[in-house]
Design a protein around this motif. Sequence first.
Motif, mmCIF file in Angstrom:
data_model
loop_
_atom_site.group_PDB
_atom_site.id
_atom_site.type_symbol
_atom_site.label_atom_id
_atom_site.label_comp_id
_atom_site.label_asym_id
_atom_site.label_seq_id
_atom_site.Cartn_x
_atom_site.Cartn_y
_atom_site.Cartn_z
ATOM 1 N N GLU A 196 0.824 -1.208 0.000
ATOM 2 C CA GLU A 196 0.000 0.000 0.000
ATOM 3 C C GLU A 196 0.860 1.260 0.000
ATOM 4 O OE1 GLU A 196 -3.052 -1.154 3.277
ATOM 5 O OE2 GLU A 196 -3.944 0.339 1.935
ATOM 6 N N GLY A 207 -1.509 -0.749 -3.514
ATOM 7 C CA GLY A 207 -2.701 -1.217 -2.812
ATOM 8 C C GLY A 207 -3.833 -1.580 -3.766
ATOM 9 N N SER A 208 -4.027 -0.772 -4.784
ATOM 10 C CA SER A 208 -5.084 -1.074 -5.758
ATOM 11 C C SER A 208 -4.780 -2.369 -6.493
ATOM 12 C CB SER A 208 -5.224 0.072 -6.761
ATOM 13 O OG SER A 208 -5.742 1.220 -6.117
ATOM 14 N N ASN A 209 -3.524 -2.540 -6.876
ATOM 15 C CA ASN A 209 -3.170 -3.803 -7.534
ATOM 16 C C ASN A 209 -3.423 -4.987 -6.603
ATOM 17 O OD1 ASN A 209 -2.309 -2.092 -9.535
ATOM 18 N ND2 ASN A 209 -0.339 -3.119 -9.854
ATOM 19 N N TYR A 210 -3.117 -4.833 -5.309
ATOM 20 C CA TYR A 210 -3.373 -5.904 -4.359
ATOM 21 C C TYR A 210 -4.872 -6.203 -4.298
ATOM 22 C CZ TYR A 210 -3.154 -8.883 -0.282
ATOM 23 O OH TYR A 210 -3.260 -9.965 0.552
ATOM 24 N N ALA A 211 -5.699 -5.166 -4.268
ATOM 25 C CA ALA A 211 -7.150 -5.383 -4.234
ATOM 26 C C ALA A 211 -7.601 -6.158 -5.473
ATOM 27 C CB ALA A 211 -7.882 -4.050 -4.145
ATOM 28 N N ILE A 212 -7.102 -5.767 -6.630
ATOM 29 C CA ILE A 212 -7.550 -6.373 -7.891
ATOM 30 C C ILE A 212 -7.037 -7.797 -8.050
ATOM 31 C CG2 ILE A 212 -7.480 -6.177 -10.417
ATOM 32 C CD1 ILE A 212 -7.165 -3.132 -10.051
ATOM 33 N N ARG A 248 -9.340 4.592 2.283
ATOM 34 C CA ARG A 248 -8.554 3.683 1.431
ATOM 35 C C ARG A 248 -9.454 2.593 0.853
ATOM 36 N NH1 ARG A 248 -7.372 0.938 4.975
ATOM 37 N NH2 ARG A 248 -6.092 -0.669 4.050
ATOM 38 N N LYS A 299 -11.501 3.299 -2.247
ATOM 39 C CA LYS A 299 -10.715 3.139 -3.483
ATOM 40 C C LYS A 299 -10.609 1.662 -3.871
ATOM 41 C CE LYS A 299 -6.093 4.382 -5.217
ATOM 42 N NZ LYS A 299 -6.423 4.818 -6.573
ATOM 43 N N TYR A 300 -10.283 0.818 -2.890
ATOM 44 C CA TYR A 300 -10.070 -0.595 -3.189
ATOM 45 C C TYR A 300 -11.373 -1.294 -3.592
ATOM 46 C CZ TYR A 300 -5.604 0.314 -0.864
ATOM 47 O OH TYR A 300 -4.380 0.810 -0.501
ATOM 48 N N THR A 324 -12.655 -2.180 -7.179
ATOM 49 C CA THR A 324 -12.347 -3.375 -7.980
ATOM 50 C C THR A 324 -13.550 -4.324 -8.054
ATOM 51 O OG1 THR A 324 -10.686 -5.023 -8.466
ATOM 52 C CG2 THR A 324 -11.326 -4.830 -6.146
ATOM 53 N N ASP A 328 -12.159 0.352 -12.272
ATOM 54 C CA ASP A 328 -11.477 -0.443 -11.256
ATOM 55 C C ASP A 328 -10.756 0.466 -10.250
ATOM 56 O OD1 ASP A 328 -8.969 0.300 -12.225
ATOM 57 O OD2 ASP A 328 -8.529 -1.628 -13.126
ATOM 58 N N ALA A 329 -10.015 -0.114 -9.326
ATOM 59 C CA ALA A 329 -9.395 0.654 -8.253
ATOM 60 C C ALA A 329 -8.306 1.599 -8.763
ATOM 61 C CB ALA A 329 -8.816 -0.302 -7.203
ATOM 62 N N LEU A 353 -9.684 -8.036 -0.351
ATOM 63 C CA LEU A 353 -10.304 -6.895 0.327
ATOM 64 C C LEU A 353 -10.384 -7.136 1.830
ATOM 65 C CD1 LEU A 353 -13.098 -6.061 -2.278
ATOM 66 C CD2 LEU A 353 -11.058 -4.698 -1.793
#
Lengths: 190, 190, 190, 190, 190, 190
Positions: free
Chosen positions: C89, C94-99, E20, E23-24, E27, E108-109, E146
């Motif tokens: 993060e 962090g966004s890549n981790y969520a996706i 945060r 944002k996540y 996804t 997406d995120a 998530l």
Amino acid sequence: MWIYEKKLQHPVRIEKCDLRMAKYLYTQYGGPDGELSAAIRYLNQRYTIPTKEAKALLTDIGTEELAHVEMIATMIYQLTEGASVEELEAAGLGSNYAIRERALFPADANGVPWTAAYIQAHADPVADLHEDMAAEQKARTVYENLLDLTDDPGMKDALRFLREREVVHFQRFGEALRIVQEYKESKKIF
Amino acid sequence: MWIYEKKLQHPVRIEKCDLRMAKYLYTQYGGPDGELSAAIRYLNQRYTIPTKEAKALLTDIGTEELAHVEMIATMIYQLTEGASVEELEAAGLGSNYAIRERALFPADANGVPWTAAYIQAHADPVADLHEDMAAEQKARTVYENLLDLTDDPGMKDALRFLREREVVHFQRFGEALRIVQEYKESKKIF
Amino acid sequence: MWIYEKKLQHPVRIEKCDLRMAKYLYTQYGGPDGELSAAIRYLNQRYTIPTKEAKALLTDIGTEELAHVEMIATMIYQLTEGASVEELEAAGLGSNYAIRERALFPADANGVPWTAAYIQAHADPVADLHEDMAAEQKARTVYENLLDLTDDPGMKDALRFLREREVVHFQRFGEALRIVQEYKESKKIF
Amino acid sequence: MWIYEKKLQHPVRIEKCDLRMAKYLYTQYGGPDGELSAAIRYLNQRYTIPTKEAKALLTDIGTEELAHVEMIATMIYQLTEGASVEELEAAGLGSNYAIRERALFPADANGVPWTAAYIQAHADPVADLHEDMAAEQKARTVYENLLDLTDDPGMKDALRFLREREVVHFQRFGEALRIVQEYKESKKIF
Amino acid sequence: MWIYEKKLQHPVRIEKCDLRMAKYLYTQYGGPDGELSAAIRYLNQRYTIPTKEAKALLTDIGTEELAHVEMIATMIYQLTEGASVEELEAAGLGSNYAIRERALFPADANGVPWTAAYIQAHADPVADLHEDMAAEQKARTVYENLLDLTDDPGMKDALRFLREREVVHFQRFGEALRIVQEYKESKKIF
Amino acid sequence: MWIYEKKLQHPVRIEKCDLRMAKYLYTQYGGPDGELSAAIRYLNQRYTIPTKEAKALLTDIGTEELAHVEMIATMIYQLTEGASVEELEAAGLGSNYAIRERALFPADANGVPWTAAYIQAHADPVADLHEDMAAEQKARTVYENLLDLTDDPGMKDALRFLREREVVHFQRFGEALRIVQEYKESKKIF
């Protein structure tokens, strides 16, 4: 055809180097409701709009939007010109630096490249002018978002100028819509 | 900023109504190596190119490419203007008619919308001018493809004019590359 | 067809766990001028290039670019492998981790998925080789951006190796262009 | 890294010049469930799959899919190589000719460029192997569609070979899923 | 057709304002394996699936996924509703604010707009149901990502509910696959 | 959440099997101004629209647009259901058959997949309702294009019904705009 005049439509004098704003301004460069969308939308719609007046209006406003693209690009360039790599990274522009150093690019504030899917044309003047009025309302609100994000007087001045132009364009498209509707009715009579 | 002059850079007089060509011309309107790609590529690269001469060249050629977008759009419009729905369908333009009647749109000949992914900028004059020289070579070859597809004299005249301009641009970008390389060397010396 | 050999073209030994760089390296994985663009561009252009030598060159370099995709992927993987969610993060991942958790993906440093719109082919060897020379110049400048962003010796070594290969490819495409131009002239004579 | 061997995985001998099929084959070149999708999907998933066997399997099948990309490209090239402009137009390839003459391009049969949005990776072996099994089922059905569209014996032979490989890959991914599930259970025990 | 019932499928009560996560969560709103992908995938596949039971299942689950889209949107909205511009910027949502203030958007995120390229349909029930089973596995793993990213009890409760539904859907698609396979075999017999 | 009712909003009885129309109808399925765009646009805008009435209106119309997606899909399915491969090819649906047999897909009439770039939301009710009014005008004109392309009475009946609904929605969004503007003024007063 167009002739280039070496000046900006409205002067840009940014006093505070606010790199965050360089990132955010991208939404008006290559974002969905930005100036490039506006310029291409109007110049593309010209061919099939039925009245001479509407055609001239689309050419005028489309040409002015090209000047707005130039203003936004100038602002982004001025903000990033002398910044260090560390400063760019801190402003969330590290990925952009990796991809293309300090070069500009018609993408939105998240880095999504501009696509013609953002605009539309229908050879139906009522539909096209509603599309254009909506576009101006959307651009207006984006300038208001950007004004929320900065307190630099020079930046605020340029953004307010651009916001004001969208309101004027909205009104002029509204007038064109009335003219087109009158023209359509007159055609039905004769 | 730009001033619009109400004439085409080169006159367009299409003698034979060849609707197939309207479809194919789209590749030079909103296709990957078309005139819109060229205009946006050059006008976008101006900010970070280091020499005044290269900046002026990108502005000049970028502005001329806007005029080429207008010529291509005029040709597509002239070809489709009076065509019947049946004729449009026979020319493979039925889907375009369904989507947006006779309106133009910045998409390629298959209907794929223009995307900024077609162009690039790098704030490195050697890379940018190679990108530009490649762009001109690619545009030249597309005009040659289009010349293969038509035998209308008016169409051929306009396409040859546009093809010739790409060759001139290619040469001018080549000269700019030499100037930039000399500038880079001179900077190293002093 | 290809045979896989279980080794990297050049060893990758990253000493400092620099997660920022994992994010930035994506531009050479699935970004516009990255290694995947290079590999697919050259392997796709092979079929219509006229001379045997140019065909072999495109196959050779295209195959090498596949090995570069593998090197970049290995670097991204090594950098992110043991990182905690909080560290990811903090590095903007962090966004890549969520996706998709720690999985790799052919997207650019902003998360924009790779598209074939980044590359081109024209069955015209002069246009294609200019496209290829431009591609190598653009990839070179991206490696220079990445070198600006890190001071890890192992990372710098791999990036310098890859940068150097782009310079070599640029030269070889330049030679191929000369051969193709001679071939075109010889064809005109006989 | 990969070593190129100058032969196709399976010979391609097309007897009837069927240009329609060149257009349709594009779905297995740059279409959503085509060979390029397969190759990039598997080679990209390798890094985060937990077992050595699954990693080797993804490398093996990914490498084989590169060979399938080559077979499909060879078929498209052979079908279009000597065709006249008129024949290409009659087969619905006129737009492709306008855009890039006879050059190949990683797009689908409608000309939509390949995008990494077609594939996925999740660093979760159960999700990834289900993605892969689904990919093979989808590719199988596309080959069945293509077999419906042709009666050329050479074409049918190549398509049947490729279809059969997808079935084998499906089975191997199914086995890998079982191994991964066993590995996950064993990890929970100790 | 559908009738709207003014309640969420499962209540959403977020206790900690964790921007945060807003944002996540994107996804699962407009990301590749999110709820919108699911809803459109299943509702689109209904037409060509051969058995009545599978058609009803796709309708049921597709309709439920619309309710999940609504739950995710509600969570994103609740998280961002009262946040200040500074808080949104600190959470990496400054670009989204520039583009569209606090409005939601199916992206997406990372801000990449949703595309139908994420889903597929093949009129082959075995391929389609494998696609669907893979989709549910991928969605399950995204919910697990998530869950790793938050420790808010209300958020965790909603995410666990949604994760659990994906597992149930996976099982139901598995059963449908068995029914379809039996149906295919019975058709071959008679 | 939504409850599915197993009937179409308006009956679909296509008398003439006109496969061309199946292709063209795609523009209202997954095209830029089609029913999927409408449904997702309105349901996405609900969260940030300030008045209860406008929220309810967006929910109502968004829900109705889902029913229109279903009607269009049913029409496409009925038109293509029993068609032979040769008939599909003759109607320009050969590429679609190659890609996914007779399965439907949210793409436009040229096969370009749906993207969320077609829609917008701004958390500014004046901008959003102008976007919505423009959307309805654009959808109306697309139905008029489709009516130009067919003379089947059952098809014409369904298209006229759907066209009429867009006109009603346009009027209702216009009323909502007036209410929102009054609300904004009242807020300023107190």
